[in-house]
Write a protein that holds these residues in place. Structure first.
Motif, PDB file in Angstrom:
ATOM      1  N   ALA A  53     -40.248 -32.200 -36.152  1.00  0.00           N
ATOM      2  CA  ALA A  53     -40.474 -31.353 -36.888  1.00  0.00           C
ATOM      3  C   ALA A  53     -41.032 -30.529 -38.326  1.00  0.00           C
ATOM      4  O   ALA A  53     -41.101 -31.901 -38.608  1.00  0.00           O
ATOM      5  N   GLU A  54     -41.393 -29.058 -38.277  1.00  0.00           N
ATOM      6  CA  GLU A  54     -41.801 -29.243 -39.900  1.00  0.00           C
ATOM      7  C   GLU A  54     -41.493 -28.337 -40.972  1.00  0.00           C
ATOM      8  O   GLU A  54     -41.330 -27.331 -40.030  1.00  0.00           O
ATOM      9  N   TRP A  55     -41.643 -28.555 -41.600  1.00  0.00           N
ATOM     10  CA  TRP A  55     -40.900 -27.967 -42.725  1.00  0.00           C
ATOM     11  C   TRP A  55     -42.764 -27.027 -43.808  1.00  0.00           C
ATOM     12  O   TRP A  55     -42.892 -28.381 -43.999  1.00  0.00           O
ATOM     13  N   VAL A  56     -43.313 -26.015 -43.358  1.00  0.00           N
ATOM     14  CA  VAL A  56     -44.200 -25.089 -43.680  1.00  0.00           C
ATOM     15  C   VAL A  56     -43.630 -24.360 -44.831  1.00  0.00           C
ATOM     16  O   VAL A  56     -42.777 -23.421 -44.808  1.00  0.00           O
ATOM     17  N   LYS A  70     -43.640 -14.567 -30.501  1.00  0.00           N
ATOM     18  CA  LYS A  70     -43.516 -13.468 -31.978  1.00  0.00           C
ATOM     19  C   LYS A  70     -44.571 -14.612 -32.737  1.00  0.00           C
ATOM     20  O   LYS A  70     -44.836 -15.236 -32.610  1.00  0.00           O
ATOM     21  N   VAL A  71     -45.221 -13.360 -34.132  1.00  0.00           N
ATOM     22  CA  VAL A  71     -46.015 -13.869 -34.746  1.00  0.00           C
ATOM     23  C   VAL A  71     -45.216 -13.746 -36.097  1.00  0.00           C
ATOM     24  O   VAL A  71     -44.266 -12.969 -36.895  1.00  0.00           O
ATOM     25  N   ILE A  72     -44.765 -14.648 -37.251  1.00  0.00           N
ATOM     26  CA  ILE A  72     -44.647 -14.455 -38.019  1.00  0.00           C
ATOM     27  C   ILE A  72     -45.317 -14.154 -39.869  1.00  0.00           C
ATOM     28  O   ILE A  72     -46.168 -15.762 -39.485  1.00  0.00           O
ATOM     29  N   THR A  73     -45.603 -13.812 -40.593  1.00  0.00           N
ATOM     30  CA  THR A  73     -46.266 -13.075 -41.224  1.00  0.00           C
ATOM     31  C   THR A  73     -45.710 -14.124 -42.923  1.00  0.00           C
ATOM     32  O   THR A  73     -44.105 -14.122 -43.157  1.00  0.00           O
ATOM     33  N   LEU A  74     -46.313 -15.361 -43.499  1.00  0.00           N
ATOM     34  CA  LEU A  74     -45.933 -15.802 -45.265  1.00  0.00           C
ATOM     35  C   LEU A  74     -47.364 -15.447 -46.116  1.00  0.00           C
ATOM     36  O   LEU A  74     -47.677 -15.833 -45.097  1.00  0.00           O
ATOM     37  N   ALA A  75     -45.901 -15.072 -47.148  1.00  0.00           N
ATOM     38  CA  ALA A  75     -46.578 -14.965 -48.205  1.00  0.00           C
ATOM     39  C   ALA A  75     -46.209 -16.077 -49.181  1.00  0.00           C
ATOM     40  O   ALA A  75     -45.320 -17.039 -48.826  1.00  0.00           O
ATOM     41  N   ALA A  76     -47.112 -16.293 -49.964  1.00  0.00           N
ATOM     42  CA  ALA A  76     -46.659 -17.335 -51.210  1.00  0.00           C
ATOM     43  C   ALA A  76     -45.206 -17.147 -52.137  1.00  0.00           C
ATOM     44  O   ALA A  76     -45.128 -16.378 -51.627  1.00  0.00           O
ATOM     45  N   GLY A  77     -44.229 -18.300 -51.495  1.00  0.00           N
ATOM     46  CA  GLY A  77     -43.418 -19.096 -51.440  1.00  0.00           C
ATOM     47  C   GLY A  77     -42.732 -19.017 -50.437  1.00  0.00           C
ATOM     48  O   GLY A  77     -41.279 -19.239 -50.802  1.00  0.00           O
ATOM     49  N   ASP A  78     -43.357 -18.501 -49.389  1.00  0.00           N
ATOM     50  CA  ASP A  78     -42.206 -18.373 -48.058  1.00  0.00           C
ATOM     51  C   ASP A  78     -42.915 -19.857 -47.132  1.00  0.00           C
ATOM     52  O   ASP A  78     -43.256 -20.562 -47.000  1.00  0.00           O
ATOM     53  N   TYR A  79     -41.242 -20.283 -46.557  1.00  0.00           N
ATOM     54  CA  TYR A  79     -41.762 -21.122 -45.769  1.00  0.00           C
ATOM     55  C   TYR A  79     -40.182 -21.087 -44.881  1.00  0.00           C
ATOM     56  O   TYR A  79     -39.565 -20.330 -44.360  1.00  0.00           O
ATOM     57  N   LEU A  80     -40.401 -21.600 -43.505  1.00  0.00           N
ATOM     58  CA  LEU A  80     -40.645 -21.358 -42.161  1.00  0.00           C
ATOM     59  C   LEU A  80     -39.694 -23.404 -41.702  1.00  0.00           C
ATOM     60  O   LEU A  80     -41.091 -24.477 -42.102  1.00  0.00           O
ATOM     61  N   ASN A  81     -38.853 -23.611 -41.029  1.00  0.00           N
ATOM     62  CA  ASN A  81     -38.896 -24.936 -40.583  1.00  0.00           C
ATOM     63  C   ASN A  81     -39.047 -24.581 -39.178  1.00  0.00           C
ATOM     64  O   ASN A  81     -38.565 -23.227 -38.542  1.00  0.00           O
TER      65      ASN A  81
END
Length: 107
Positions: A53-56, A70-81
């Motif tokens: 697994a990867e937490w980013v 799907k497509v997920i946009t991440l900005a500074a401070g956003d995280y995803l597992n």
């Protein structure tokens, strides 16, 4: 035990012809990486399909992660597992400034 202080924002290059992956910590069950991107994305047709697994976390810049549905946009401070074996790719990262990531891989 030797303790060395470091800074995740230190030594960011101003030009990145390729993404830079720097391992900060690596044990039997966990790996922590600092990833530096500058307008990079995954090669056409390439998908990550990882055993762990990867937490980013995006610390600076922005990125789009593409998944099969799907497509997920991440900005500074956003995280995803991201669970193990979830196919994903980097659609793009900010072209006007470095995108700095912190990725934690775990079993």
């Amino acid at each position: 035990m030797k303790l060395d202080k470091n800074n995740v924002f230190a030594n960011l290059p101003s030009v990145l012809p390729d993404e830079i992956f720097q391992t900060l910590v690596h044990t039997q069950h966990v790996k922590i990486e600092r990833i530096m991107s500058y307008g990079h994305g995954s090669e056409a047709g390439f998908w990550y399909d990882q055993d762990q697994a990867e937490w980013v976390l995006v610390l600076q810049g922005q990125a789009q992660l593409e998944f099969e549905d799907k497509v997920i946009t991440l900005a500074a401070g956003d995280y995803l597992n991201i669970a193990a074996h979830i196919k994903h790719r980097i659609k793009w990262t900010t072209p006007s400034e470095p995108t700095l990531w912190l990725a934690i891989f775990y079993s």
